[in-house]
Design an enzyme around this catalytic site. Structure first.
Site, PDB file in Angstrom:
ATOM      1  N   LYS A   1      23.140 -21.477-108.499  1.00  0.00           N
ATOM      2  CA  LYS A   1      22.923 -20.059-108.357  1.00  0.00           C
ATOM      3  C   LYS A   1      23.263 -19.287-109.631  1.00  0.00           C
ATOM      4  O   LYS A   1      22.815 -18.162-109.837  1.00  0.00           O
ATOM      5  CB  LYS A   1      23.816 -19.510-107.235  1.00  0.00           C
ATOM      6  CG  LYS A   1      23.467 -19.980-105.856  1.00  0.00           C
ATOM      7  CD  LYS A   1      24.429 -19.327-104.848  1.00  0.00           C
ATOM      8  CE  LYS A   1      24.290 -19.900-103.477  1.00  0.00           C
ATOM      9  NZ  LYS A   1      25.349 -19.350-102.565  1.00  0.00           N
ATOM     10  N   GLY A   2      24.104 -19.872-110.474  1.00  0.00           N
ATOM     11  CA  GLY A   2      24.704 -19.132-111.583  1.00  0.00           C
ATOM     12  C   GLY A   2      23.725 -18.434-112.513  1.00  0.00           C
ATOM     13  O   GLY A   2      24.007 -17.357-113.026  1.00  0.00           O
TER      14      GLY A   2
ATOM     15  N   GLU B   1      20.691 -22.067-118.219  1.00  0.00           N
ATOM     16  CA  GLU B   1      21.986 -22.192-117.543  1.00  0.00           C
ATOM     17  C   GLU B   1      22.830 -20.949-117.813  1.00  0.00           C
ATOM     18  O   GLU B   1      22.712 -20.322-118.868  1.00  0.00           O
ATOM     19  CB  GLU B   1      22.718 -23.426-118.084  1.00  0.00           C
ATOM     20  CG  GLU B   1      22.720 -24.620-117.149  1.00  0.00           C
ATOM     21  CD  GLU B   1      23.698 -24.464-115.996  1.00  0.00           C
ATOM     22  OE1 GLU B   1      23.800 -23.362-115.409  1.00  0.00           O
ATOM     23  OE2 GLU B   1      24.377 -25.439-115.672  1.00  0.00           O
ATOM     24  N   ASP B   2      23.697 -20.621-116.885  1.00  0.00           N
ATOM     25  CA  ASP B   2      24.628 -19.520-117.091  1.00  0.00           C
ATOM     26  C   ASP B   2      25.677 -19.883-118.136  1.00  0.00           C
ATOM     27  O   ASP B   2      25.882 -19.169-119.102  1.00  0.00           O
ATOM     28  CB  ASP B   2      25.306 -19.127-115.760  1.00  0.00           C
ATOM     29  CG  ASP B   2      25.861 -20.324-114.987  1.00  0.00           C
ATOM     30  OD1 ASP B   2      25.740 -21.478-115.458  1.00  0.00           O
ATOM     31  OD2 ASP B   2      26.405 -20.116-113.893  1.00  0.00           O
TER      32      ASP B   2
ATOM     33  N   ASP C   1      30.453 -25.858-119.866  1.00  0.00           N
ATOM     34  CA  ASP C   1      31.878 -26.117-120.063  1.00  0.00           C
ATOM     35  C   ASP C   1      32.028 -27.583-120.502  1.00  0.00           C
ATOM     36  O   ASP C   1      31.916 -27.882-121.679  1.00  0.00           O
ATOM     37  CB  ASP C   1      32.634 -25.797-118.769  1.00  0.00           C
ATOM     38  CG  ASP C   1      34.137 -25.889-118.917  1.00  0.00           C
ATOM     39  OD1 ASP C   1      34.625 -26.031-120.056  1.00  0.00           O
ATOM     40  OD2 ASP C   1      34.843 -25.815-117.894  1.00  0.00           O
TER      41      ASP C   1
ATOM     42  N   LYS D   1      31.409 -22.395-123.412  1.00  0.00           N
ATOM     43  CA  LYS D   1      32.842 -22.702-123.526  1.00  0.00           C
ATOM     44  C   LYS D   1      32.928 -24.052-124.229  1.00  0.00           C
ATOM     45  O   LYS D   1      32.795 -25.097-123.603  1.00  0.00           O
ATOM     46  CB  LYS D   1      33.476 -22.805-122.125  1.00  0.00           C
ATOM     47  CG  LYS D   1      33.576 -21.486-121.398  1.00  0.00           C
ATOM     48  CD  LYS D   1      34.681 -21.492-120.344  1.00  0.00           C
ATOM     49  CE  LYS D   1      34.240 -22.071-119.044  1.00  0.00           C
ATOM     50  NZ  LYS D   1      35.188 -21.788-117.929  1.00  0.00           N
TER      51      LYS D   1
ATOM     52  N   PHE E   1      38.616 -19.354-116.871  1.00  0.00           N
ATOM     53  CA  PHE E   1      37.663 -19.282-115.782  1.00  0.00           C
ATOM     54  C   PHE E   1      37.150 -17.844-115.720  1.00  0.00           C
ATOM     55  O   PHE E   1      37.937 -16.906-115.640  1.00  0.00           O
ATOM     56  CB  PHE E   1      38.314 -19.678-114.453  1.00  0.00           C
ATOM     57  CG  PHE E   1      37.305 -19.762-113.346  1.00  0.00           C
ATOM     58  CD1 PHE E   1      36.494 -20.881-113.224  1.00  0.00           C
ATOM     59  CD2 PHE E   1      37.155 -18.721-112.459  1.00  0.00           C
ATOM     60  CE1 PHE E   1      35.534 -20.949-112.222  1.00  0.00           C
ATOM     61  CE2 PHE E   1      36.205 -18.785-111.455  1.00  0.00           C
ATOM     62  CZ  PHE E   1      35.396 -19.904-111.333  1.00  0.00           C
TER      63      PHE E   1
ATOM     64  N   ASP F   1      30.494 -17.096-110.231  1.00  0.00           N
ATOM     65  CA  ASP F   1      31.274 -16.721-109.043  1.00  0.00           C
ATOM     66  C   ASP F   1      32.639 -17.390-109.028  1.00  0.00           C
ATOM     67  O   ASP F   1      32.891 -18.385-109.715  1.00  0.00           O
ATOM     68  CB  ASP F   1      30.536 -17.160-107.773  1.00  0.00           C
ATOM     69  CG  ASP F   1      30.563 -18.683-107.601  1.00  0.00           C
ATOM     70  OD1 ASP F   1      30.122 -19.389-108.529  1.00  0.00           O
ATOM     71  OD2 ASP F   1      31.066 -19.160-106.564  1.00  0.00           O
TER      72      ASP F   1
ATOM     73  N   ARG G   1      29.747 -12.616-108.252  1.00  0.00           N
ATOM     74  CA  ARG G   1      28.484 -12.911-108.937  1.00  0.00           C
ATOM     75  C   ARG G   1      27.778 -11.645-109.398  1.00  0.00           C
ATOM     76  O   ARG G   1      27.173 -11.606-110.453  1.00  0.00           O
ATOM     77  CB  ARG G   1      27.524 -13.637-107.982  1.00  0.00           C
ATOM     78  CG  ARG G   1      27.539 -15.107-108.109  1.00  0.00           C
ATOM     79  CD  ARG G   1      26.365 -15.705-107.338  1.00  0.00           C
ATOM     80  NE  ARG G   1      26.786 -16.875-106.597  1.00  0.00           N
ATOM     81  CZ  ARG G   1      27.024 -18.059-107.134  1.00  0.00           C
ATOM     82  NH1 ARG G   1      26.897 -18.241-108.425  1.00  0.00           N
ATOM     83  NH2 ARG G   1      27.416 -19.068-106.387  1.00  0.00           N
TER      84      ARG G   1
HETATM   85  P1  IMP Z   1      30.040 -28.025-116.789  1.00  0.00           P
HETATM   86  O1  IMP Z   1      29.382 -29.116-115.967  1.00  0.00           O
HETATM   87  O2  IMP Z   1      31.536 -28.163-116.895  1.00  0.00           O
HETATM   88  O3  IMP Z   1      29.384 -27.846-118.158  1.00  0.00           O
HETATM   89  O4  IMP Z   1      29.898 -26.682-116.005  1.00  0.00           O
HETATM   90  C1  IMP Z   1      28.683 -26.140-115.737  1.00  0.00           C
HETATM   91  C2  IMP Z   1      28.670 -25.337-114.450  1.00  0.00           C
HETATM   92  O5  IMP Z   1      29.977 -25.052-113.949  1.00  0.00           O
HETATM   93  C3  IMP Z   1      28.038 -24.001-114.733  1.00  0.00           C
HETATM   94  O6  IMP Z   1      26.661 -24.064-114.474  1.00  0.00           O
HETATM   95  C4  IMP Z   1      28.751 -23.060-113.822  1.00  0.00           C
HETATM   96  O7  IMP Z   1      28.018 -22.945-112.624  1.00  0.00           O
HETATM   97  C5  IMP Z   1      30.078 -23.698-113.581  1.00  0.00           C
HETATM   98  N1  IMP Z   1      31.132 -23.055-114.402  1.00  0.00           N
HETATM   99  C6  IMP Z   1      31.639 -23.484-115.594  1.00  0.00           C
HETATM  100  N2  IMP Z   1      32.577 -22.644-116.061  1.00  0.00           N
HETATM  101  C7  IMP Z   1      32.665 -21.645-115.147  1.00  0.00           C
HETATM  102  C8  IMP Z   1      33.470 -20.451-115.072  1.00  0.00           C
HETATM  103  O8  IMP Z   1      34.307 -20.115-115.941  1.00  0.00           O
HETATM  104  N3  IMP Z   1      33.280 -19.656-113.976  1.00  0.00           N
HETATM  105  C9  IMP Z   1      32.380 -19.949-113.001  1.00  0.00           C
HETATM  106  N4  IMP Z   1      31.605 -21.063-113.030  1.00  0.00           N
HETATM  107  C10 IMP Z   1      31.749 -21.907-114.097  1.00  0.00           C
HETATM  108 MG    MG Z   2      25.500 -23.010-113.340  1.00  0.00          MG
END
Ligand code: IMP
Ligand code: MG
Length: 191
Positions: A48-49, A110-111, A114, A142, A163, A170, A176
């Site tokens: 959803k992000g 992508e939003d 991380d 990040k 975070f 969210d 959101r």
């Molecule tokens: P990754 O797999 O760690 O790269 O994270 C990717 C997904 O985790 C993103 O698409 C977000 O939906 C979620 N995410 C990562 N960091 C945050 C945050 O700080 N707040 C909320 N959602 C996050």
């Molecule tokens: Mg996402």
């Protein structure tokens, strides 16, 4: 009471204002439009992000003067976080794209990135379907906890190692629709 007022007490600080986010979207749109000038483009938002990113980006691309010949917007839906504030590393595909990506110019939208596992999973999934071009666009980066080396073609804004919520992101499905990107008060995570 306005919804944003009830959010106010939960916010520790604003990281990016709506104006800063809008400017970043415009910069991303200009680069994507110029890279795909005269060609068809499939924007694949990761729900959803990325719901606001992909809709704002698609319209910003439409406002550019010399962009893609056509833009199609599609979505897929994944979940990795559950209700935690750290990625589980385990990505689940909740809903696949409805468009075929084979032979097409695809930009995953992508939003935030991380540890990178979500994008790694999506790139592998879509690569198998043999798109003509597969690029990745993230609004917020990040870079501190990356566990995999992911090629990022379009990056909007750097995000601190916190975070964050808002503009599609969210915490337990809340915040959101906050128009800015913000860090929450610590008590929110214990209530
Ligand atoms: P990754 O797999 O760690 O790269 O994270 C990717 C997904 O985790 C993103 O698409 C977000 O939906 C979620 N995410 C990562 N960091 C945050 C945050 O700080 N707040 C909320 N959602 C996050
Ligand atoms: Mg996402």
């Amino acid at each position: 009471m306005k919804v944003t007022e009830s959010y106010d007490g939960a916010i520790q600080r604003t990281i990016y204002t709506p104006q800063e986010i809008a400017a970043a979207i415009e910069r991303l749109a200009a680069r994507i439009a110029s890279d795909f000038r005269g060609q068809p483009l499939l924007l694949l938002g990761v729900l959803k992000g990325a719901l606001y990113v992909v809709s704002d980006l698609a319209r910003a691309i439409a406002r550019t003067s010399d962009g893609p010949s056509e833009v199609i917007v599609d979505y897929l839906c994944v979940s990795s976080y559950g209700n935690e504030t750290r990625s589980s590393g385990e990505v689940r595909l909740l809903k696949d794209a409805s468009e075929s990506v084979t032979g097409r110019n695809v930009v995953i939208v992508e939003d935030i990135i991380d540890n990178g596992l979500t994008l790694e999973y999506l790139r592998a999934l879509l690569d198998e379907r043999k798109p003509a071009v597969l690029r990745s666009c993230v609004l917020f980066d990040k870079p501190y906890r990356r566990r995999v080396d992911i090629p990022l073609d379009y990056v909007g804004l750097e995000c601190p190692d916190e975070f964050v919520v808002g503009y599609g992101l969210d915490y337990q499905e809340l915040f959101r629709n906050l128009p800015s990107l913000a860090q929450l008060q610590p008590w929110v995570f214990h209530s």
